[in-house]
Write a protein that holds these residues in place. Structure first.
Motif, PDB file in Angstrom:
ATOM      1  N   GLU A 251       0.832  -1.203   0.000  1.00  0.00           N
ATOM      2  CA  GLU A 251       0.000   0.000   0.000  1.00  0.00           C
ATOM      3  C   GLU A 251       0.870   1.257   0.000  1.00  0.00           C
ATOM      4  O   GLU A 251       0.529   2.253  -0.643  1.00  0.00           O
TER       5      GLU A 251
ATOM      6  N   ARG B 189      -8.033   5.549  -2.007  1.00  0.00           N
ATOM      7  CA  ARG B 189      -7.619   4.491  -1.085  1.00  0.00           C
ATOM      8  C   ARG B 189      -8.804   3.782  -0.442  1.00  0.00           C
ATOM      9  O   ARG B 189      -8.617   2.869   0.369  1.00  0.00           O
TER      10      ARG B 189
ATOM     11  N   PHE C  65      -8.314  -4.369  -1.837  1.00  0.00           N
ATOM     12  CA  PHE C  65      -7.385  -4.753  -0.775  1.00  0.00           C
ATOM     13  C   PHE C  65      -7.376  -6.277  -0.630  1.00  0.00           C
ATOM     14  O   PHE C  65      -8.385  -6.944  -0.856  1.00  0.00           O
TER      15      PHE C  65
ATOM     16  N   GLN D 127      -1.684  -4.606   4.635  1.00  0.00           N
ATOM     17  CA  GLN D 127      -1.514  -3.417   3.801  1.00  0.00           C
ATOM     18  C   GLN D 127      -0.953  -3.755   2.419  1.00  0.00           C
ATOM     19  O   GLN D 127       0.017  -3.152   1.941  1.00  0.00           O
TER      20      GLN D 127
END
Length: 362
Positions: free
Chosen positions: A146, A162, A169, A176
């Motif tokens: 990330e 994000r 994700f 992350q």
């Protein structure tokens, strides 16, 4: 047996040897049979060979006559052998041609032939443009940290990109890691692992939490470029993009419109002159253009001067170096170049689509 018959040089025996040789050659039907006859009648143990060796045992006056007689006999046998060899070779060739004849009028079942996917072909062509300018091709992982996907590129914690509405994700979330949303992390990786000057182009697959419809895909392809060196300005960026656009679309104009991207400052959108109406549909209701919606320009990608914060995050001194970056969608470029109407056609695996566009994508 009469003594005359035992004499290999006797005229009757020589004549019989010639007759038997010629008959054996005539009876041979294949090259193998002819070879056997040749060995039997012209080899070292053949009657004429034995007669030739016996010439040396004769007294001088008789030797000349015997030599001439044996020489004529051997020449006659050699001539018969040569003529028969030609006949046998021709006959075997004719038989082979008949046996191997192919009827080209008989219908055959042809297996479908595949093709390089148009996206792959266009990606290779795009990279070739930059390799021709001395740039390098850089690649990176599709499962990305990330920090590299966002923080290193000046996209703060509160940036809307994000959110899970835009980014995929990977579980567990506290690790992350994300499916990269652009190929810009490859640029960050490049700056972190090598020192300027840097001239790289980064093609690859990217992921977004987008709809699956004619104009959007959750998995698509981008190509991004990065230059970091001393004295780099926006003018260098404009020259590179003009060259890239001409390589992709031919003699076409470009323009830049001010925009905002966190990782570049100043930033701009790059537009292409509509390659269908060339701007003639603007303000002309009699000649509307569906390709550009009668605006005369088609959005192509984003670009700008690399934000100093990005350089600092990657360990590059912004007081010494500057740079530019840009990015375009490969799928949308293919749509523009080939008038493809639906992005979904590019991922549904129909080989007819690949065969129809791959030649134009190259």
């Amino acid at each position: 047996m009469p003594a005359e018959d035992a004499n290999p040089l006797a005229p009757e025996r020589v004549a019989r040897a010639v007759e038997e040789a010629c008959q054996a050659f005539a009876d041979a039907r294949t090259a193998a049979e002819l070879k056997e006859a040749r060995i039997a009648h012209t080899g070292d143990r053949s009657p004429l060979a034995l007669a030739n060796r016996a010439i040396g045992t004769l007294p001088g006056p008789e030797r000349k006559d015997a030599g001439q007689r044996i020489g004529r006999a051997r020449a006659q046998v050699a001539q018969a052998l040569s003529a028969r060899e030609q006949e046998v070779v021709a006959a075997e060739l004719e038989a082979r041609l008949v046996a191997e004849t192919v009827d080209v009028t008989v219908p055959v079942a042809s297996a479908p032939v595949g093709a390089v996917h148009p996206i792959t072909a266009l990606m290779d062509q795009m990279c070739d443009v930059f390799v021709g300018m001395g740039w390098e091709v850089a690649e990176g992982p599709e499962l990305e940290a990330e920090w590299l996907n966002f923080d290193a590129l000046n996209l703060g914690p509160d940036h809307p990109a994000r959110s899970t509405a835009d980014t995929l994700f990977v579980d567990p979330v506290d690790h992350q890691t994300v499916m990269r949303t652009h190929t810009s992390p490859v640029q960050a990786r490049t700056l972190l692992t090598r020192r300027p000057p840097v001239y790289v182009v980064c093609p690859g697959k990217v992921y977004r939490a987008d709809e699956f419809d004619p104009t959007h895909l959750p998995v698509f392809h981008q190509i991004e470029g990065l230059v970091v060196d001393k004295g780099i300005t926006m003018a260098h960026l404009r020259g590179v993009l003009d060259h890239f656009a001409r390589a992709m679309f031919g003699d076409i104009r470009t323009r830049m419109r001010p925009n905002y991207f966190p990782f570049t400052e100043p930033s701009a959108e790059v537009d292409l002159e509509c390659f269908v109406c060339h701007g003639e549909s603007v303000g002309n209701p009699d000649r509307p253009c569906r390709t550009c919606s009668s605006e005369g320009w088609i959005e192509w990608g984003g670009c700008g001067v690399v934000n100093p914060r990005v350089l600092v995050a990657c360990g590059v001194d912004p007081e010494v170096y500057s740079g530019f970056a840009f990015g375009m969608g490969i799928d949308r470029t293919l749509m523009s170049r080939n008038n493809a109407a639906d992005l979904r056609d590019m991922v549904e695996g129909d080989v007819r689509f690949s065969r129809s566009l791959v030649g134009m994508a190259r």
